[in-house]
Motif scaffolding. Sequence first.
Motif, PDB file in Angstrom:
ATOM      1  N   GLY A  86       0.825  -1.363  -0.122  1.00  0.00           N
ATOM      2  CA  GLY A  86       0.093  -0.275   0.001  1.00  0.00           C
ATOM      3  C   GLY A  86       0.858   1.255   0.101  1.00  0.00           C
ATOM      4  O   GLY A  86       2.207   1.168   0.310  1.00  0.00           O
ATOM      5  N   PRO A  87       0.212   2.176  -0.342  1.00  0.00           N
ATOM      6  CA  PRO A  87       0.956   3.625  -0.509  1.00  0.00           C
ATOM      7  C   PRO A  87       1.331   4.269   0.819  1.00  0.00           C
ATOM      8  O   PRO A  87       1.967   5.019   0.819  1.00  0.00           O
ATOM      9  N   LEU A  88       0.749   3.685   1.754  1.00  0.00           N
ATOM     10  CA  LEU A  88       1.227   4.370   3.277  1.00  0.00           C
ATOM     11  C   LEU A  88       2.257   3.608   4.021  1.00  0.00           C
ATOM     12  O   LEU A  88       2.167   3.820   5.349  1.00  0.00           O
ATOM     13  N   GLY A 132       4.881   2.877   8.338  1.00  0.00           N
ATOM     14  CA  GLY A 132       3.598   3.281   8.269  1.00  0.00           C
ATOM     15  C   GLY A 132       2.507   2.074   8.140  1.00  0.00           C
ATOM     16  O   GLY A 132       2.747   0.923   8.658  1.00  0.00           O
ATOM     17  N   GLU A 133       1.326   2.635   7.721  1.00  0.00           N
ATOM     18  CA  GLU A 133       0.162   1.565   7.769  1.00  0.00           C
ATOM     19  C   GLU A 133       0.049   0.796   6.634  1.00  0.00           C
ATOM     20  O   GLU A 133       0.445   1.400   5.361  1.00  0.00           O
ATOM     21  N   CYS A 134       0.112  -0.696   6.773  1.00  0.00           N
ATOM     22  CA  CYS A 134       0.404  -1.252   5.421  1.00  0.00           C
ATOM     23  C   CYS A 134      -0.952  -2.256   5.074  1.00  0.00           C
ATOM     24  O   CYS A 134      -1.619  -2.717   6.042  1.00  0.00           O
ATOM     25  N   GLU A 135      -1.487  -1.964   3.929  1.00  0.00           N
ATOM     26  CA  GLU A 135      -2.601  -2.782   3.409  1.00  0.00           C
ATOM     27  C   GLU A 135      -1.998  -3.885   2.363  1.00  0.00           C
ATOM     28  O   GLU A 135      -1.144  -3.516   1.567  1.00  0.00           O
ATOM     29  N   PRO A 136      -2.552  -5.070   2.701  1.00  0.00           N
ATOM     30  CA  PRO A 136      -2.072  -6.096   1.548  1.00  0.00           C
ATOM     31  C   PRO A 136      -2.470  -5.875   0.366  1.00  0.00           C
ATOM     32  O   PRO A 136      -3.370  -5.491   0.044  1.00  0.00           O
TER      33      PRO A 136
END
Length: 179
Positions: A86-88, A132-136
């Motif tokens: 993810g972008p963050l 940062g925050e990771c989204e798969p």
Amino acid sequence: MSVRTPDPNPGWLSEEDLYEARNRLPMVYVEAVPVRLDSLGYVNEVGLLLQADAEGSMVRTFVSGRVLYRETIRAALIRHIEKDLGPLAFPQLPVSPVPFTVAEYLPSPSQTGFTDERQHAVAMVYVIPVTGECEPRQDALELTWMTPQEVLSDGVQAEFVGGRGALVRQAISFAGLGR
């Protein structure tokens, strides 16, 4: 049905051209083992992606992808980390693009211990801290943060395919941890 992450820049090779290239020469890849660091800079978590393989079995993996023609290693790492986490994710790339190891994947079992039935691939492998925050990614079911000890457990190691369990063990050892 394809389980691959859609390429945001698919124009560089058609599926047919990619098939032909994979049958004629090694492909260059970057792979990144995402980690979280404690306040002293020690690895306290390793991020692993869980996804289904072509047969429907659940497997563990990490960030991986091809280097595009005229793309720098740093740019390829950023692109694949953003695509997969993810972008963050806010990756902290090393000052130098020197990998901690190079893995050579071959289409059938060999002395390298790494396999990829699609191709001969050479992968530069990195340990990359993310803050940062990771989204798969779209084809992953989840991103799981595990302690290095959990990653080294027999149960988790059995979930890797193609020799990637050995790469994660090397990454943990490179970071100064392990058994």
